[in-house]
Design a protein around this motif. Sequence first.
Motif, PDB file in Angstrom:
ATOM      1  N   ALA A  24       0.835  -1.209   0.000  1.00 35.20           N
ATOM      2  CA  ALA A  24       0.000   0.000   0.000  1.00 35.20           C
ATOM      3  C   ALA A  24       0.872   1.261   0.000  1.00 35.20           C
ATOM      4  CB  ALA A  24      -0.911   0.005   1.218  1.00 35.20           C
ATOM      5  N   THR A  25       2.007   1.204   0.701  1.00 31.25           N
ATOM      6  CA  THR A  25       2.840   2.408   0.856  1.00 31.25           C
ATOM      7  C   THR A  25       3.779   2.626  -0.338  1.00 31.25           C
ATOM      8  OG1 THR A  25       2.795   1.893   3.222  1.00 31.25           O
ATOM      9  CG2 THR A  25       4.321   3.615   2.546  1.00 31.25           C
ATOM     10  N   TYR A  26       4.297   1.521  -0.868  1.00 29.41           N
ATOM     11  CA  TYR A  26       5.272   1.604  -1.976  1.00 29.41           C
ATOM     12  C   TYR A  26       4.822   0.681  -3.110  1.00 29.41           C
ATOM     13  CZ  TYR A  26       8.011   3.409   1.959  1.00 29.41           C
ATOM     14  OH  TYR A  26       8.442   4.119   3.061  1.00 29.41           O
ATOM     15  N   PRO A  27       3.724   1.037  -3.794  1.00 27.03           N
ATOM     16  CA  PRO A  27       3.173   0.112  -4.790  1.00 27.03           C
ATOM     17  C   PRO A  27       4.108  -0.198  -5.951  1.00 27.03           C
ATOM     18  CG  PRO A  27       2.003   2.233  -4.808  1.00 27.03           C
ATOM     19  CD  PRO A  27       2.941   2.267  -3.652  1.00 27.03           C
ATOM     20  N   ALA A  28       5.106   0.650  -6.176  1.00 25.95           N
ATOM     21  CA  ALA A  28       6.019   0.401  -7.313  1.00 25.95           C
ATOM     22  C   ALA A  28       7.107  -0.624  -6.961  1.00 25.95           C
ATOM     23  CB  ALA A  28       6.650   1.704  -7.759  1.00 25.95           C
ATOM     24  N   ASP A  29       7.276  -0.935  -5.680  1.00 25.38           N
ATOM     25  CA  ASP A  29       8.349  -1.854  -5.295  1.00 25.38           C
ATOM     26  C   ASP A  29       8.001  -3.304  -5.634  1.00 25.38           C
ATOM     27  OD1 ASP A  29       9.678   0.317  -4.344  1.00 25.38           O
ATOM     28  OD2 ASP A  29       9.690  -0.296  -2.233  1.00 25.38           O
ATOM     29  N   ARG A  30       9.039  -4.102  -5.832  1.00 21.46           N
ATOM     30  CA  ARG A  30       8.857  -5.535  -6.073  1.00 21.46           C
ATOM     31  C   ARG A  30       8.941  -6.252  -4.715  1.00 21.46           C
ATOM     32  NH1 ARG A  30       6.969  -9.599  -9.274  1.00 21.46           N
ATOM     33  NH2 ARG A  30       8.400 -11.347  -9.396  1.00 21.46           N
ATOM     34  N   VAL A  31       7.921  -7.063  -4.391  1.00 19.18           N
ATOM     35  CA  VAL A  31       7.934  -7.823  -3.137  1.00 19.18           C
ATOM     36  C   VAL A  31       7.841  -9.304  -3.469  1.00 19.18           C
ATOM     37  CG1 VAL A  31       6.759  -8.279  -0.945  1.00 19.18           C
ATOM     38  CG2 VAL A  31       6.825  -5.951  -1.849  1.00 19.18           C
ATOM     39  N   VAL A  32       8.821 -10.068  -2.997  1.00 16.32           N
ATOM     40  CA  VAL A  32       8.805 -11.526  -3.158  1.00 16.32           C
ATOM     41  C   VAL A  32       8.714 -12.118  -1.750  1.00 16.32           C
ATOM     42  CG1 VAL A  32      10.074 -13.549  -3.986  1.00 16.32           C
ATOM     43  CG2 VAL A  32      10.260 -11.357  -5.208  1.00 16.32           C
ATOM     44  N   VAL A  33       7.713 -12.960  -1.536  1.00 13.65           N
ATOM     45  CA  VAL A  33       7.556 -13.608  -0.229  1.00 13.65           C
ATOM     46  C   VAL A  33       8.083 -15.031  -0.325  1.00 13.65           C
ATOM     47  CG1 VAL A  33       5.841 -14.603   1.358  1.00 13.65           C
ATOM     48  CG2 VAL A  33       5.594 -12.245   0.565  1.00 13.65           C
ATOM     49  N   LEU A  34       8.927 -15.390   0.631  1.00 15.88           N
ATOM     50  CA  LEU A  34       9.386 -16.781   0.741  1.00 15.88           C
ATOM     51  C   LEU A  34       8.856 -17.311   2.067  1.00 15.88           C
ATOM     52  CD1 LEU A  34      11.350 -19.088  -0.330  1.00 15.88           C
ATOM     53  CD2 LEU A  34      12.999 -18.145   1.317  1.00 15.88           C
ATOM     54  N   ASP A  35       8.059 -18.364   2.003  1.00 13.98           N
ATOM     55  CA  ASP A  35       7.468 -18.878   3.244  1.00 13.98           C
ATOM     56  C   ASP A  35       7.303 -20.391   3.117  1.00 13.98           C
ATOM     57  OD1 ASP A  35       5.560 -17.378   5.666  1.00 13.98           O
ATOM     58  OD2 ASP A  35       5.430 -19.553   5.375  1.00 13.98           O
ATOM     59  N   ALA A  36       7.635 -21.102   4.195  1.00  7.05           N
ATOM     60  CA  ALA A  36       7.537 -22.568   4.195  1.00  7.05           C
ATOM     61  C   ALA A  36       6.111 -23.039   4.485  1.00  7.05           C
ATOM     62  CB  ALA A  36       8.496 -23.138   5.238  1.00  7.05           C
ATOM     63  N   LEU A  37       5.220 -22.131   4.815  1.00  2.00           N
ATOM     64  CA  LEU A  37       3.826 -22.476   5.171  1.00  2.00           C
ATOM     65  C   LEU A  37       3.786 -23.574   6.229  1.00  2.00           C
ATOM     66  CD1 LEU A  37       1.953 -22.229   1.728  1.00  2.00           C
ATOM     67  CD2 LEU A  37       2.139 -20.513   3.546  1.00  2.00           C
ATOM     68  N   THR A  38       4.414 -23.290   7.371  1.00  2.00           N
ATOM     69  CA  THR A  38       4.267 -24.167   8.536  1.00  2.00           C
ATOM     70  C   THR A  38       2.828 -24.007   9.045  1.00  2.00           C
ATOM     71  OG1 THR A  38       4.821 -22.448  10.120  1.00  2.00           O
ATOM     72  CG2 THR A  38       6.678 -23.693   9.161  1.00  2.00           C
ATOM     73  N   TYR A  39       2.512 -24.615  10.169  1.00  2.07           N
ATOM     74  CA  TYR A  39       1.162 -24.467  10.736  1.00  2.07           C
ATOM     75  C   TYR A  39       0.779 -22.985  10.894  1.00  2.07           C
ATOM     76  CZ  TYR A  39       2.799 -22.661  15.141  1.00  2.07           C
ATOM     77  OH  TYR A  39       3.341 -21.833  16.081  1.00  2.07           O
ATOM     78  N   ALA A  40       1.814 -22.128  11.095  1.00  2.05           N
ATOM     79  CA  ALA A  40       1.534 -20.705  11.369  1.00  2.05           C
ATOM     80  C   ALA A  40       1.434 -19.874  10.093  1.00  2.05           C
ATOM     81  CB  ALA A  40       2.631 -20.117  12.263  1.00  2.05           C
ATOM     82  N   GLY A  41       1.853 -20.434   8.976  1.00  2.06           N
ATOM     83  CA  GLY A  41       1.804 -19.686   7.721  1.00  2.06           C
ATOM     84  C   GLY A  41       0.440 -19.883   7.076  1.00  2.06           C
ATOM     85  N   ASN A  42      -0.085 -18.823   6.486  1.00  2.00           N
ATOM     86  CA  ASN A  42      -1.440 -18.902   5.941  1.00  2.00           C
ATOM     87  C   ASN A  42      -1.519 -18.033   4.693  1.00  2.00           C
ATOM     88  OD1 ASN A  42      -4.171 -18.926   5.487  1.00  2.00           O
ATOM     89  ND2 ASN A  42      -4.736 -18.612   7.641  1.00  2.00           N
ATOM     90  N   LEU A  43      -1.619 -18.695   3.550  1.00  2.00           N
ATOM     91  CA  LEU A  43      -1.661 -17.929   2.303  1.00  2.00           C
ATOM     92  C   LEU A  43      -2.880 -17.009   2.238  1.00  2.00           C
ATOM     93  CD1 LEU A  43      -0.590 -19.905  -0.891  1.00  2.00           C
ATOM     94  CD2 LEU A  43       0.142 -17.661  -0.084  1.00  2.00           C
ATOM     95  N   ALA A  44      -3.947 -17.393   2.964  1.00  2.00           N
ATOM     96  CA  ALA A  44      -5.149 -16.556   2.942  1.00  2.00           C
ATOM     97  C   ALA A  44      -4.854 -15.146   3.459  1.00  2.00           C
ATOM     98  CB  ALA A  44      -6.249 -17.196   3.783  1.00  2.00           C
ATOM     99  N   SER A  45      -3.823 -15.014   4.307  1.00  4.23           N
ATOM    100  CA  SER A  45      -3.509 -13.698   4.889  1.00  4.23           C
ATOM    101  C   SER A  45      -2.949 -12.727   3.851  1.00  4.23           C
ATOM    102  CB  SER A  45      -2.516 -13.838   6.041  1.00  4.23           C
ATOM    103  OG  SER A  45      -3.011 -14.754   6.990  1.00  4.23           O
TER     104      SER A  45
END
Length: 366
Positions: A23-44
């Motif tokens: 929202a703050t820097y819409p022009a930036d590239r963001v890559v998320v790396l996540d193992a999706l353990t029990y605490a990781g939630n793609l819905a978020s």
Amino acid sequence: MKRLLVTGGAGFIGANFCHYWSATYPADRVVVLDALTYAGNLASIGELVQQQRLRFVHGDICERDRVAGLMREESIDTVVNFAAESHVDRSIEDPQSFLRTNVMGTHALLEAARSAWGPAADRGMRRFHHVSTDEVYGSLSPADPAFTESTPYAPNSPYSASKAAADHIVRAYAHTYGVPCTISNCSNNYGPYQFPEKLLPLCIVNLLEGRPLPIYGDGLQIRDWLHVGDHCRAIDLILRASPVGETWNVGGGSTEPNIRIVEAVCDLVDAAFRRRPDLRQRFPGSAPAQNRSSRSLMQHVRDRPGHDRRYAVDGSKIARLGFVAQTSPAAGFAATVHWYLENERWWRDIVSGAYRDWYARQYAAS
Ligand code: NAD
Ligand code: DAU
């Protein structure tokens, strides 16, 4: 324009950070790396992925070569490391996964950055920011001054020991190899997308389901509460304004005993039920739907082993950088209760899954 690798971006703070950043820097590239353990939630972060405002990569920070390859492929200049095992109670049950991710994983990530970024001379615009905790400083007595950045480390739980070890490795990589690192040590966060094993969301979800609210021991342990949005702004400020090699304490300056926090949440839920008749139908098992006060669900249970008694953060260093927490606990807790009322699907999917088994075992033990 920055190119960020956000590790642990499907977890609580990481997901909030992704929403904040895009929202703050819409022009930036963001890559998320996540193992999706029990605490990781793609819905978020699902909406951001669908709208292609970030790229999601399912992967483990321990995979050094893969991470280095991803950093090269994406020309990453900024790493923000949220990936961790984060729950103290689980670290007491199973410390090993904490050592693997929090210690070895942070090390692998530093190695990946070192390999992708090459020699120190080329690192001017780059940053490796490591997200840590105030728990590394241990527990305070009532009269002790709040933690400063020079308070000696004295971690008490396997979780905080693993975070302390990671902080030391990050510092050593900055000192020895010139990796351009910064570290933040933050207090207890609360807000949207927090997994309902942590005190605030656990109480909200249990309240709505009419289950007991477990108060460990006498409930007089003190934490310093900060809205997650303020934490995201503090990290942004550090990325923009901090020299490399610095560490920053981040706190909300609002220290309260746990029992008062739980009472406040109970009162907020009761008030919401008084205002909104639809909630009685939606949550028939809750205390207010049965004309009882939510506080009647509070229940003292066996204390957490080695439970730290008091945390308090001296935020004067980051205040000099320009940081002020914007959300008061009163406003932040009310907004958080509202978020959980409006996002029932998000937490119901969690409560009906793996979390339920862990929760049942916790109760069997208390
Ligand atoms: P969280 O448990 O909600 O999320 C952790 C995320 O990391 C999850 O998405 C999980 O899938 C991911 N993850 C775990 N192991 C991984 C691995 N090996 N590789 C890649 N991804 C992995 O945690 P949180 O509450 O969002 O905390 C984020 C960070 O902030 C942690 O480092 C934590 O120590 C720190 N912190 C948390 C708080 C707080 O109050 N929650 C306060 C201060 C600092
Ligand atoms: O201080 C920062 C830390 O805050 C972060 O580094 C951790 O990742 C984060 O989990 C949090 O740790 P805590 O142990 O303080 O959070 P938790 O929500 O688990 O507990 C908050 C307090 O409430 C603590 O004193 C334990 C107590 N508690 C917790 C739970 C889950 C209860 O009394 N009952 C409960 O059911």
